[in-house]
Design an enzyme around this catalytic site. Structure first.
Site, PDB file in Angstrom:
ATOM      1  N   ARG A   9       0.970  -1.205  -0.034  1.00  0.00           N
ATOM      2  CA  ARG A   9       0.089   0.045  -0.042  1.00  0.00           C
ATOM      3  C   ARG A   9       1.055   1.312  -0.019  1.00  0.00           C
ATOM      4  O   ARG A   9       2.065   1.111   0.798  1.00  0.00           O
ATOM      5  CB  ARG A   9      -0.809   0.029   0.942  1.00  0.00           C
ATOM      6  CG  ARG A   9      -2.095   1.254   1.184  1.00  0.00           C
ATOM      7  CD  ARG A   9      -2.721   1.208   2.531  1.00  0.00           C
ATOM      8  NE  ARG A   9      -3.748   2.432   2.425  1.00  0.00           N
ATOM      9  CZ  ARG A   9      -4.658   2.884   3.156  1.00  0.00           C
ATOM     10  NH1 ARG A   9      -4.360   2.362   4.520  1.00  0.00           N
ATOM     11  NH2 ARG A   9      -5.144   4.026   3.241  1.00  0.00           N
ATOM     12  N   HIS A  10       0.506   2.462  -0.577  1.00  0.00           N
ATOM     13  CA  HIS A  10       1.042   3.662  -0.569  1.00  0.00           C
ATOM     14  C   HIS A  10       1.379   4.062   0.879  1.00  0.00           C
ATOM     15  O   HIS A  10       0.503   3.773   1.670  1.00  0.00           O
ATOM     16  CB  HIS A  10       0.243   4.553  -1.513  1.00  0.00           C
ATOM     17  CG  HIS A  10      -0.982   4.829  -1.008  1.00  0.00           C
ATOM     18  ND1 HIS A  10      -1.349   5.581   0.274  1.00  0.00           N
ATOM     19  CD2 HIS A  10      -2.137   4.399  -1.716  1.00  0.00           C
ATOM     20  CE1 HIS A  10      -2.495   5.801   0.444  1.00  0.00           C
ATOM     21  NE2 HIS A  10      -3.150   5.232  -0.631  1.00  0.00           N
ATOM     22  N   GLU A  12       1.678   7.075   3.741  1.00  0.00           N
ATOM     23  CA  GLU A  12       0.684   8.160   4.356  1.00  0.00           C
ATOM     24  C   GLU A  12       0.605   9.209   3.655  1.00  0.00           C
ATOM     25  O   GLU A  12       1.315   9.825   3.131  1.00  0.00           O
ATOM     26  CB  GLU A  12       1.439   8.541   5.902  1.00  0.00           C
ATOM     27  CG  GLU A  12       0.635   9.437   6.463  1.00  0.00           C
ATOM     28  CD  GLU A  12       1.149  10.103   7.687  1.00  0.00           C
ATOM     29  OE1 GLU A  12       0.827   9.592   8.975  1.00  0.00           O
ATOM     30  OE2 GLU A  12       2.064  10.995   7.411  1.00  0.00           O
ATOM     31  N   GLY A  23     -10.372   8.464  -2.890  1.00  0.00           N
ATOM     32  CA  GLY A  23     -10.755   7.766  -4.109  1.00  0.00           C
ATOM     33  C   GLY A  23      -9.951   8.325  -5.162  1.00  0.00           C
ATOM     34  O   GLY A  23      -8.661   7.853  -5.118  1.00  0.00           O
ATOM     35  N   GLU A  83      -7.911   3.253  -6.612  1.00  0.00           N
ATOM     36  CA  GLU A  83      -8.740   3.251  -5.429  1.00  0.00           C
ATOM     37  C   GLU A  83     -10.074   3.527  -6.003  1.00  0.00           C
ATOM     38  O   GLU A  83     -10.387   3.939  -6.972  1.00  0.00           O
ATOM     39  CB  GLU A  83      -8.514   4.161  -4.356  1.00  0.00           C
ATOM     40  CG  GLU A  83      -9.033   4.194  -3.091  1.00  0.00           C
ATOM     41  CD  GLU A  83      -8.965   2.723  -2.558  1.00  0.00           C
ATOM     42  OE1 GLU A  83      -9.572   1.946  -2.958  1.00  0.00           O
ATOM     43  OE2 GLU A  83      -7.930   2.638  -1.396  1.00  0.00           O
TER      44      GLU A  83
END
Length: 198
Positions: A9-10, A12, A23, A83
Site C-alpha cells: 500500500r502507498h 501516508e 478515491g 482506488e
C-alpha cells in the site's frame, strides 16, 4: 514454483489522519509516507523482482518510483488499479457524508458491497475492475516475483480473493499505510498469502 506478488500500500497521505475518502483525488504522500516507501524498497532490495506496477495516482506512483529505482527497474502505472471512486463523496469523512447525504449514507451502510455513491463505484465494481487486470499481470510472470504498489481498498479486494473470502469480509483485512503483503500464485489457481499487512 509460484508467481510471488509483493503487494504494497502507498505511504501516508497528506490528509491521512483525517480519514477522508480520497478515491480518485490525486492526494500526495507526506514525508513519513516517503520514509515508508523507502522501508519497502529496502525490504525488496536483493529480491529477484522482475517488474513493478502501480496505479496512476501520485500516491501510488511516488512509492512505485522509489521501489523501482532501488531495484533498478522501470515501473508501469495503470488507471485500472485506482482506488474506489466514491464520486461526490470524495474528500469527505464518514461524518461529513452522513451529515450531507443522510439517506444515501443509510443506504450505503445497508449494502456495503453493491451501493454506489452518487457518481461513484460500488465495491463490486472495483472488484470487477481490478481482479481481471491483476490476474492478467500475474499470468504474464510465471514463476517470477513482481511488486505492486496500490491502494488500501484495491489491496483488500485482491487479498480477499486470494484468501477465498466472501467479498463482504474484505473489511476484516487491515491495510496500514506502507503495508507489505506477499501472495504466492500457483499454476493450479491456488493462492497462498504468506504475509499480511507487514
Amino acid at each position: 514454483m509460484a508467481t510471488r506478488v509483493y503487494l504494497m500500500r502507498h505511504g501516508e497521505v497528506d490528509n491521512g489522519l483525517e480519514k477522508r475518502y480520497n478515491g480518485h483525488i490525486d492526494v500526495d504522500i507526506t514525508p513519513k509516507g516517503i520514509e515508508q516507501m523507502h522501508r519497502l524498497a529496502g525490504l525488496l532490495a536483493g529480491k529477484p523482482v522482475k517488474a513493478v506496477y502501480s496505479s496512476d495516482l501520485i500516491r501510488s506512483v511516488k512509492g512505485a518510483k522509489i521501489v523501482s529505482q532501488r531495484l533498478g527497474l522501470e515501473h508501469m502505472a495503470f488507471r485500472t488499479f485506482r482506488e474506489r471512486s466514491v464520486g461526490k463523496w470524495e474528500g469527505l469523512t464518514a461524518e461529513e457524508i452522513k451529515a450531507r447525504y443522510p439517506d444515501e449514507f443509510t443506504a450505503w451502510r445497508a449494502d456495503l458491497l453493491n451501493y454506489r455513491p452518487p457518481e461513484g463505484e460500488c465495491l463490486m465494481d472495483v472488484r470487477n475492475r481490478v481482479l481481471p487486470e491483476y490476474k492478467r499481470i500475474v499470468a504474464l510472470h510465471p514463476d517470477q516475483e513482481i511488486a505492486m504498489l496500490l491502494h488500501g481498498g484495491v489491496n483488500r479486494v485482491i487479498l480477499a480473493d486470494a484468501l477465498g473470502l466472501d467479498p463482504l469480509n474484505l473489511f476484516r483485512i487491515d491495510q496500514a499505510f506502507g503495508a507489505l503483503n506477499i501472495i504466492d500464485h500457483y499454476d493450479d489457481g491456488m493462492a497462498v498469502v504468506k504475509l499480511l499487512n507487514g
